[in-house]
Design an enzyme around this catalytic site. Structure first.
Site, PDB file in Angstrom:
ATOM      1  N   ASP A   1       4.604 -30.807  -8.130  1.00 14.09           N
ATOM      2  CA  ASP A   1       5.781 -31.342  -7.434  1.00 14.09           C
ATOM      3  C   ASP A   1       6.809 -30.253  -7.084  1.00 14.09           C
ATOM      4  O   ASP A   1       7.954 -30.563  -6.758  1.00 14.09           O
ATOM      5  CB  ASP A   1       6.430 -32.451  -8.273  1.00 14.09           C
ATOM      6  CG  ASP A   1       6.892 -31.939  -9.620  1.00 14.09           C
ATOM      7  OD1 ASP A   1       6.533 -30.799  -9.978  1.00 14.09           O
ATOM      8  OD2 ASP A   1       7.606 -32.678 -10.318  1.00 14.09           O
TER       9      ASP A   1
ATOM     10  N   HIS B   1      -1.359  -5.288   7.069  1.00  9.87           N
ATOM     11  CA  HIS B   1      -0.645  -6.428   6.497  1.00  9.87           C
ATOM     12  C   HIS B   1      -0.627  -6.370   4.977  1.00  9.87           C
ATOM     13  O   HIS B   1      -0.867  -7.358   4.286  1.00  9.87           O
ATOM     14  CB  HIS B   1      -1.248  -7.748   7.006  1.00  9.87           C
ATOM     15  CG  HIS B   1      -1.008  -7.964   8.461  1.00  9.87           C
ATOM     16  ND1 HIS B   1      -1.808  -8.740   9.258  1.00  9.87           N
ATOM     17  CD2 HIS B   1      -0.048  -7.481   9.290  1.00  9.87           C
ATOM     18  CE1 HIS B   1      -1.351  -8.720  10.506  1.00  9.87           C
ATOM     19  NE2 HIS B   1      -0.287  -7.962  10.539  1.00  9.87           N
TER      20      HIS B   1
ATOM     21  N   ASP C   1       8.030  -2.645   6.267  1.00  8.76           N
ATOM     22  CA  ASP C   1       8.147  -3.553   7.412  1.00  8.76           C
ATOM     23  C   ASP C   1       8.738  -4.829   6.828  1.00  8.76           C
ATOM     24  O   ASP C   1       8.020  -5.618   6.197  1.00  8.76           O
ATOM     25  CB  ASP C   1       6.773  -3.795   8.044  1.00  8.76           C
ATOM     26  CG  ASP C   1       6.849  -4.663   9.305  1.00  8.76           C
ATOM     27  OD1 ASP C   1       7.896  -5.296   9.541  1.00  8.76           O
ATOM     28  OD2 ASP C   1       5.835  -4.719  10.029  1.00  8.76           O
TER      29      ASP C   1
ATOM     30  N   ASP D   1      12.995  -7.856  12.872  1.00  3.33           N
ATOM     31  CA  ASP D   1      11.676  -7.309  12.504  1.00  3.33           C
ATOM     32  C   ASP D   1      11.772  -5.785  12.582  1.00  3.33           C
ATOM     33  O   ASP D   1      11.784  -5.227  13.676  1.00  3.33           O
ATOM     34  CB  ASP D   1      10.626  -7.864  13.490  1.00  3.33           C
ATOM     35  CG  ASP D   1       9.209  -7.482  13.118  1.00  3.33           C
ATOM     36  OD1 ASP D   1       8.999  -6.864  12.059  1.00  3.33           O
ATOM     37  OD2 ASP D   1       8.298  -7.803  13.911  1.00  3.33           O
TER      38      ASP D   1
ATOM     39  N   HIS E   1      -3.262  -1.483  16.672  1.00  2.84           N
ATOM     40  CA  HIS E   1      -2.524  -2.713  17.003  1.00  2.84           C
ATOM     41  C   HIS E   1      -1.730  -2.529  18.287  1.00  2.84           C
ATOM     42  O   HIS E   1      -1.624  -1.426  18.821  1.00  2.84           O
ATOM     43  CB  HIS E   1      -1.628  -3.152  15.837  1.00  2.84           C
ATOM     44  CG  HIS E   1      -0.582  -2.161  15.412  1.00  2.84           C
ATOM     45  ND1 HIS E   1       0.579  -1.960  16.105  1.00  2.84           N
ATOM     46  CD2 HIS E   1      -0.524  -1.323  14.344  1.00  2.84           C
ATOM     47  CE1 HIS E   1       1.314  -1.055  15.480  1.00  2.84           C
ATOM     48  NE2 HIS E   1       0.662  -0.640  14.415  1.00  2.84           N
TER      49      HIS E   1
ATOM     50  N   HIS F   1       5.707  -7.531  20.312  1.00  2.00           N
ATOM     51  CA  HIS F   1       5.528  -8.974  20.494  1.00  2.00           C
ATOM     52  C   HIS F   1       6.896  -9.582  20.720  1.00  2.00           C
ATOM     53  O   HIS F   1       7.926  -8.983  20.366  1.00  2.00           O
ATOM     54  CB  HIS F   1       4.867  -9.587  19.241  1.00  2.00           C
ATOM     55  CG  HIS F   1       5.547  -9.205  17.966  1.00  2.00           C
ATOM     56  ND1 HIS F   1       6.664  -9.846  17.492  1.00  2.00           N
ATOM     57  CD2 HIS F   1       5.303  -8.201  17.073  1.00  2.00           C
ATOM     58  CE1 HIS F   1       7.053  -9.282  16.361  1.00  2.00           C
ATOM     59  NE2 HIS F   1       6.258  -8.268  16.085  1.00  2.00           N
TER      60      HIS F   1
ATOM     61  N   HIS G   1       6.779 -13.693  15.241  1.00  2.00           N
ATOM     62  CA  HIS G   1       5.881 -13.564  16.390  1.00  2.00           C
ATOM     63  C   HIS G   1       6.226 -14.760  17.270  1.00  2.00           C
ATOM     64  O   HIS G   1       5.694 -15.852  17.104  1.00  2.00           O
ATOM     65  CB  HIS G   1       4.411 -13.582  15.962  1.00  2.00           C
ATOM     66  CG  HIS G   1       4.032 -12.355  15.183  1.00  2.00           C
ATOM     67  ND1 HIS G   1       2.861 -12.217  14.503  1.00  2.00           N
ATOM     68  CD2 HIS G   1       4.701 -11.188  14.980  1.00  2.00           C
ATOM     69  CE1 HIS G   1       2.815 -11.022  13.915  1.00  2.00           C
ATOM     70  NE2 HIS G   1       3.922 -10.389  14.189  1.00  2.00           N
TER      71      HIS G   1
ATOM     72  N   GLU H   1       6.872  -1.109  18.322  1.00  2.00           N
ATOM     73  CA  GLU H   1       6.435  -0.722  16.989  1.00  2.00           C
ATOM     74  C   GLU H   1       5.136   0.096  16.978  1.00  2.00           C
ATOM     75  O   GLU H   1       4.139  -0.314  16.378  1.00  2.00           O
ATOM     76  CB  GLU H   1       6.265  -1.958  16.112  1.00  2.00           C
ATOM     77  CG  GLU H   1       5.465  -3.098  16.722  1.00  2.00           C
ATOM     78  CD  GLU H   1       5.346  -4.284  15.770  1.00  2.00           C
ATOM     79  OE1 GLU H   1       4.879  -4.099  14.639  1.00  2.00           O
ATOM     80  OE2 GLU H   1       5.720  -5.398  16.178  1.00  2.00           O
TER      81      GLU H   1
ATOM     82  N   TYR I   1      -2.159   5.678  11.806  1.00  2.00           N
ATOM     83  CA  TYR I   1      -2.706   5.382  10.479  1.00  2.00           C
ATOM     84  C   TYR I   1      -3.976   6.201  10.301  1.00  2.00           C
ATOM     85  O   TYR I   1      -4.981   5.959  10.977  1.00  2.00           O
ATOM     86  CB  TYR I   1      -3.012   3.881  10.356  1.00  2.00           C
ATOM     87  CG  TYR I   1      -1.867   3.013  10.844  1.00  2.00           C
ATOM     88  CD1 TYR I   1      -0.828   2.648   9.990  1.00  2.00           C
ATOM     89  CD2 TYR I   1      -1.802   2.611  12.178  1.00  2.00           C
ATOM     90  CE1 TYR I   1       0.240   1.890  10.459  1.00  2.00           C
ATOM     91  CE2 TYR I   1      -0.745   1.859  12.656  1.00  2.00           C
ATOM     92  CZ  TYR I   1       0.271   1.494  11.797  1.00  2.00           C
ATOM     93  OH  TYR I   1       1.326   0.756  12.265  1.00  2.00           O
TER      94      TYR I   1
ATOM     95  N   ARG J   1       4.717   3.770  10.812  1.00  2.00           N
ATOM     96  CA  ARG J   1       5.098   2.859  11.904  1.00  2.00           C
ATOM     97  C   ARG J   1       6.620   2.871  11.984  1.00  2.00           C
ATOM     98  O   ARG J   1       7.301   2.989  10.944  1.00  2.00           O
ATOM     99  CB  ARG J   1       4.578   1.437  11.656  1.00  2.00           C
ATOM    100  CG  ARG J   1       4.962   0.444  12.731  1.00  2.00           C
ATOM    101  CD  ARG J   1       4.146  -0.870  12.723  1.00  2.00           C
ATOM    102  NE  ARG J   1       4.365  -1.702  11.559  1.00  2.00           N
ATOM    103  CZ  ARG J   1       3.518  -1.797  10.539  1.00  2.00           C
ATOM    104  NH1 ARG J   1       2.403  -1.109  10.521  1.00  2.00           N
ATOM    105  NH2 ARG J   1       3.790  -2.583   9.496  1.00  2.00           N
TER     106      ARG J   1
ATOM    107  N   GLU K   1       9.638   0.568  13.947  1.00  2.00           N
ATOM    108  CA  GLU K   1       9.772  -0.680  14.719  1.00  2.00           C
ATOM    109  C   GLU K   1      11.230  -1.058  14.916  1.00  2.00           C
ATOM    110  O   GLU K   1      12.003  -1.124  13.952  1.00  2.00           O
ATOM    111  CB  GLU K   1       9.057  -1.822  13.964  1.00  2.00           C
ATOM    112  CG  GLU K   1       9.225  -3.177  14.616  1.00  2.00           C
ATOM    113  CD  GLU K   1       8.386  -4.273  13.957  1.00  2.00           C
ATOM    114  OE1 GLU K   1       8.091  -4.152  12.746  1.00  2.00           O
ATOM    115  OE2 GLU K   1       8.024  -5.232  14.647  1.00  2.00           O
TER     116      GLU K   1
HETATM  117  N1  GLY Z   1       6.349  -7.763  10.719  1.00  2.00           N
HETATM  118  C1  GLY Z   1       5.317  -8.253  11.523  1.00  2.00           C
HETATM  119  C2  GLY Z   1       5.150  -7.449  12.714  1.00  2.00           C
HETATM  120  O1  GLY Z   1       5.696  -6.377  12.800  1.00  2.00           O
HETATM  121  O2  GLY Z   1       4.521  -7.846  13.644  1.00  2.00           O
HETATM  122 MN    MN Z   2       6.674  -6.742  14.663  1.00  2.00          MN
HETATM  123 MN    MN Z   3       7.332  -5.800  11.609  1.00  2.00          MN
END
Ligand code: GLY
Ligand code: MN
Ligand code: MN
Length: 444
Positions: free
Chosen positions: A39, A245, A262, A273, A352, A356, A363, A386, A390, A408, A410
């Site tokens: 619960d 991720h 991130d 983000d 990647h 986005h 997203h 971003e 890597y 990265r 961003e």
């Molecule tokens: N934090 C998720 C992305 O950068 O897409």
């Molecule tokens: Mn992002």
């Molecule tokens: Mn991100």
């Protein structure tokens, strides 16, 4: 505390009613409560599109918008929600109730959520079009299908079910994609808080700390400002940064490694983000610095490409070209720039996309293509930029000195008539700025 007013929520409903056209009905349910175990539930977060139209953050609520044969008749906004209940409110907190739905949330009429099955059929019959967000909640989808059947079963009474059922998301997503000034103000607040959190992480990191300890520094700033993370935070030391991720955040941060964070918060349901990558000990090694500056150059150039009229993909093309040239210059890749870009063999190190849409969802909603073509940036669209590199720890095609480095950077960028506007510029990102900030924190 900056909040959207009901004036703004009403403007959105006005706009939706106009887009729906005459004699239509839209049904929008909020998210169900998600159970964590037995619960104990997860902290509740309203469905973004439902909240976008209503400003109503309680669970168990459904909004219905009905238009009529003549546009002059306006539209009716009905909110189905939980009734007030003294005992339930003592246990689980305040409810607006049916009066609050009208007085505070400006519904034209309100019903108890338990009345939904009984009341909804009359709102569906004889409408030409039913707008519904199919596919978000299976149980609710089944109920909508049953209501449609019940409306259809009234044909001997001379009633008809809507001839058309249209995916409501197509209208709402497009509305949400273009941010108003007020929405951008909320996103700027979320970005400022997130920038403060990243700054604190740079100031407090020490070799020997656990990744989750650094995550706690971020969460402190989010929580202190009444915010929650907009997505699961990634705090990856050393080679963990190469796992895109990575959210375990349960390893030791080591002297000599970089750490990639991130993480960002949402404010009033609007997300930011941010990613920053910095040295655990405050000083980039020559290899880290060389790779970092390639990513930074790519990121800065890609941000400049967020210009009204440019293709959504332009920042990616700009970033890829700089990243590949940088990898060639360092001898990490060999070959011809154009061939590497055309074959996408750079995906070994950059796998990647470059950004986005960003908004109420990290997203965010909104189509990326119009027909066959990538759509172009328009005023008020927000996109992340971003790029990263890597070098897998076990990649034997590259010199050992580069392996296990993941980077990265961003930021969140608004397309404006005056060019790209960076919402997340308050957190430093050049090698010199980062090293200076970290040195100052150490000496304090
Ligand atoms: N934090 C998720 C992305 O950068 O897409
Ligand atoms: Mn992002
Ligand atoms: Mn991100």
């Amino acid at each position: 505390m900056k909040k959207l007013t009901q004036v703004e929520f009403k403007e959105r409903r006005d706009q939706l009613a106009e887009l729906m056209g005459p004699n239509s009905v839209a049904i929008i349910a909020t998210s169900p409560v998600a159970m964590r175990n037995r619960d104990a539930d997860y902290k509740y977060r309203a469905d973004s599109s439902f909240f976008y139209l209503t400003g109503f953050a309680e669970p168990e609520a459904v909004a219905v918008i009905e238009t009529y044969e003549s546009i002059d008749e306006g539209y009716t906004y009905t909110l189905f929600c939980r009734e007030r209940n003294r005992e339930m409110e003592i246990w689980n907190g305040y409810r607006a109730g049916l009066e609050g739905a009208i007085e505070l949330f400006e519904a034209d009429e309100s019903f108890a959520i338990a009345q939904l099955d009984a009341e909804i059929i009359a709102k569906i019959v004889n409408k030409d079009t039913l707008y519904y967000r199919l596919g978000h909640q299976t149980e609710f989808d089944v109920r909508v299908a049953a209501w449609n059947q019940q409306a259809d079963a009234q044909h001997r009474q001379g009633n008809t079910a809507p001839a058309k059922i249209v995916q409501l998301d197509r209208l709402l997503d497009e509305m949400r994609l273009h941010k108003t000034e007020s929405e951008l103000e909320l996103m700027q607040i979320a970005s400022n808080i997130s920038a403060e959190a990243h700054t604190r992480a740079m100031q407090t990191v020490k070799a020997g700390m656990m990744e989750y300890e650094l995550e706690a520094e971020l969460n402190y700033i989010f929580g202190k400002n009444g915010c929650v993370p907009a997505y699961n935070s990634i705090v990856g030391g050393g080679e963990n940064a190469c796992i895109l991720h990575y959210v375990e955040n349960d390893k030791v941060l080591k002297d000599g490694d970089l750490v990639l964070i991130d993480a960002a918060c949402e404010y009033q349901c609007y997300a930011s983000d941010i990613t920053r990558t910095f040295p655990v000990n405050g000083q980039f090694s020559p290899e880290q610095k060389a790779l970092y500056n390639i990513v930074l150059d790519a990121q800065i150039a890609a941000i400049e490409a967020v210009q009204i009229g440019n293709s959504y993909k332009e920042p990616h093309h700009v970033a890829v070209r700089i990243l590949v040239q940088g990898l060639l210059d360092l001898g990490i890749m060999q070959g011809n720039l154009e061939e590497i870009i055309a074959s996408e063999s750079y995906r070994q190190f950059y796998m990647h996309g470059t950004g986005h849409w960003l908004g109420m969802d990290v997203h965010d909603v909104g189509s990326y293509k119009h027909g066959e073509d990538w759509r172009v940036y328009e005023e008020g669209m927000v996109v992340t930029v971003e790029p990263g590199l890597y070098i897998a720890p076990d990649d034997e095609t590259v010199d050992a000195k580069w392996r296990g480095i993941g980077i990265r950077i961003e930021d969140d960028i608004v397309a404006t008539a005056n060019g790209p506007l960076n919402l997340t510029s308050k957190v430093v990102k050049t090698v010199e700025e980062i090293e200076a900030l970290m040195a100052k924190a150490k000496s304090a």
